[in-house]
Design a protein around this motif. Structure first.
Motif, PDB file in Angstrom:
ATOM      1  N   GLN A  67       0.854  -1.189   0.000  1.00  0.00           N
ATOM      2  CA  GLN A  67       0.000   0.000   0.000  1.00  0.00           C
ATOM      3  C   GLN A  67       0.889   1.238   0.000  1.00  0.00           C
ATOM      4  N   THR A  68       0.740   2.091  -0.997  1.00  0.00           N
ATOM      5  CA  THR A  68       1.539   3.315  -1.031  1.00  0.00           C
ATOM      6  C   THR A  68       0.988   4.354  -0.052  1.00  0.00           C
ATOM      7  N   ASP A  69       1.853   5.268   0.355  1.00  0.00           N
ATOM      8  CA  ASP A  69       1.437   6.325   1.275  1.00  0.00           C
ATOM      9  C   ASP A  69       0.873   7.517   0.503  1.00  0.00           C
ATOM     10  N   ASN A  70       0.691   8.632   1.182  1.00  0.00           N
ATOM     11  CA  ASN A  70       0.081   9.814   0.564  1.00  0.00           C
ATOM     12  C   ASN A  70       0.865  10.335  -0.636  1.00  0.00           C
ATOM     13  N   ASN A  71       2.152  10.005  -0.693  1.00  0.00           N
ATOM     14  CA  ASN A  71       2.993  10.534  -1.764  1.00  0.00           C
ATOM     15  C   ASN A  71       3.477   9.459  -2.736  1.00  0.00           C
ATOM     16  N   GLY A  72       2.982   8.221  -2.565  1.00  0.00           N
ATOM     17  CA  GLY A  72       3.308   7.180  -3.533  1.00  0.00           C
ATOM     18  C   GLY A  72       4.508   6.327  -3.189  1.00  0.00           C
ATOM     19  N   PHE A  73       4.969   6.362  -1.928  1.00  0.00           N
ATOM     20  CA  PHE A  73       6.082   5.526  -1.488  1.00  0.00           C
ATOM     21  C   PHE A  73       5.569   4.369  -0.634  1.00  0.00           C
ATOM     22  N   ASP A  74       6.443   3.391  -0.414  1.00  0.00           N
ATOM     23  CA  ASP A  74       6.072   2.208   0.368  1.00  0.00           C
ATOM     24  C   ASP A  74       6.313   2.481   1.852  1.00  0.00           C
ATOM     25  N   GLU A  76       3.785   2.495   5.185  1.00  0.00           N
ATOM     26  CA  GLU A  76       2.410   2.293   5.634  1.00  0.00           C
ATOM     27  C   GLU A  76       1.984   3.296   6.705  1.00  0.00           C
ATOM     28  N   VAL A  77       2.916   3.647   7.587  1.00  0.00           N
ATOM     29  CA  VAL A  77       2.582   4.522   8.706  1.00  0.00           C
ATOM     30  C   VAL A  77       3.350   5.830   8.564  1.00  0.00           C
ATOM     31  N   TYR A  78       2.633   6.934   8.649  1.00  0.00           N
ATOM     32  CA  TYR A  78       3.297   8.226   8.547  1.00  0.00           C
ATOM     33  C   TYR A  78       3.758   8.690   9.923  1.00  0.00           C
ATOM     34  N   LYS A  79       5.038   8.954  10.036  1.00  0.00           N
ATOM     35  CA  LYS A  79       5.605   9.554  11.241  1.00  0.00           C
ATOM     36  C   LYS A  79       6.476  10.721  10.807  1.00  0.00           C
ATOM     37  N   GLN A  80       6.256  11.867  11.420  1.00  0.00           N
ATOM     38  CA  GLN A  80       7.063  13.021  11.040  1.00  0.00           C
ATOM     39  C   GLN A  80       8.501  12.876  11.537  1.00  0.00           C
ATOM     40  N   LYS A  81       8.654  12.304  12.728  1.00  0.00           N
ATOM     41  CA  LYS A  81       9.994  12.101  13.284  1.00  0.00           C
ATOM     42  C   LYS A  81      10.439  10.670  12.980  1.00  0.00           C
ATOM     43  N   VAL A  82      11.502  10.543  12.198  1.00  0.00           N
ATOM     44  CA  VAL A  82      12.033   9.226  11.850  1.00  0.00           C
ATOM     45  C   VAL A  82      13.542   9.221  12.075  1.00  0.00           C
ATOM     46  N   ASP A 113      12.858   3.767  13.077  1.00  0.00           N
ATOM     47  CA  ASP A 113      11.796   4.177  12.170  1.00  0.00           C
ATOM     48  C   ASP A 113      12.414   4.780  10.920  1.00  0.00           C
ATOM     49  N   ILE A 114      12.002   4.286   9.766  1.00  0.00           N
ATOM     50  CA  ILE A 114      12.541   4.823   8.516  1.00  0.00           C
ATOM     51  C   ILE A 114      11.403   5.280   7.617  1.00  0.00           C
ATOM     52  N   VAL A 115      11.741   6.199   6.720  1.00  0.00           N
ATOM     53  CA  VAL A 115      10.867   6.513   5.598  1.00  0.00           C
ATOM     54  C   VAL A 115      11.634   6.072   4.362  1.00  0.00           C
TER      55      VAL A 115
END
Length: 240
Positions: A67-74, A76-82, A113-115
């Motif tokens: 499932q891609t995120d809001n911007n089309g990357f893999d 699943e969970v959005y965290k601002q601090k990674v 935690d990574i993006v």
């Protein structure tokens, strides 16, 4: 060639993907590099269709998707601090690798935690563009770049020919892709529906695989040893 390789009349991956994608409501994997030279007067995406279940590949006829995120990357969970922003090509993206074995899950085991901006087919310039366009969404400590010498020099030479991507060598350039999700997503949908693609796949299945033919010709003309490959690149490519 098709007969010799036992591919004549066989269903190609395009048709397999389309059949499964249509049945399960998935978006087939289409790489940003597939679009970079088609829409040179528009935007050049660095990610996939946003918020979409995407068919990554087939592993022994078993579908691997994410499932891609809001911007089309893999992610699943959005965290601002990674802890880490990960850049790279299919190795970083974990192409045809089950979710539990991909980098997102492996780093999580270490409480990191990574993006993940990794994307199959992306070379250094597309990877850099990913960072430039989306890094401001995150507060991060470290950038990890997976560099692949086997193809990243070659990818860079192709990418720098694109007039939009070349502008990223200017540190002030942005496409502002965060604000252009709808436009980006539509490029992929238009590409997927393109009738020319279906016609080429029809030729590949029943008559002639043009990509295979070109590859055979290149192999005949360019028999280059692995240990001398780097010398074939332009000096400015390596210097960049």
């Amino acid at each position: 060639l098709q007969n010799k390789n036992n591919n004549l009349f066989k269903k190609t991956s395009y048709y397999k993907f389309k059949e499964i994608a249509d049945k399960q409501g998935l978006m087939p994997m289409i790489r940003p590099t597939h679009l970079k030279d088609i829409h040179i007067n528009k935007i050049v995406p660095v990610s996939l269709v946003s918020n979409t279940k995407t068919l990554l590949c087939m592993d022994d006829d078993k579908a691997i998707y994410f499932q891609t995120d809001n911007n089309g990357f893999d992610n699943e969970v959005y965290k601002q601090k990674v802890d880490i922003i990960l850049l790279g090509d299919s190795f970083a993206a974990g192409y045809c690798v089950q979710k539990k074995h991909r980098f997102n899950s492996q780093f999580k085991k270490k409480d990191l935690d990574i993006v993940n901006f990794g994307m199959g087919g992306n070379g250094p310039l597309l990877e850099f563009a990913s960072l430039v366009e989306y890094e401001k969404l995150y507060n991060f400590d470290t950038i990890v770049l997976l560099f692949t010498p086997e193809n990243d020099y070659e990818n860079f030479e192709r990418e720098i020919q694109n007039p939009v991507l070349k502008k990223y060598l200017d540190s002030d350039f942005r496409q502002n892709l965060i604000t252009k999700n709808k436009e980006k997503d539509q490029l992929y949908k238009d590409y997927y529906k393109n009738k020319d693609r279906a016609f080429r796949e029809f030729l590949r299945q029943y008559h002639l695989d043009l990509d295979l033919l070109k590859k055979k010709i290149r192999n005949i003309k360019h028999r280059i040893k692995t240990d001398s490959k780097l010398s074939s690149y332009k000096p400015e490519t390596v210097n960049h």
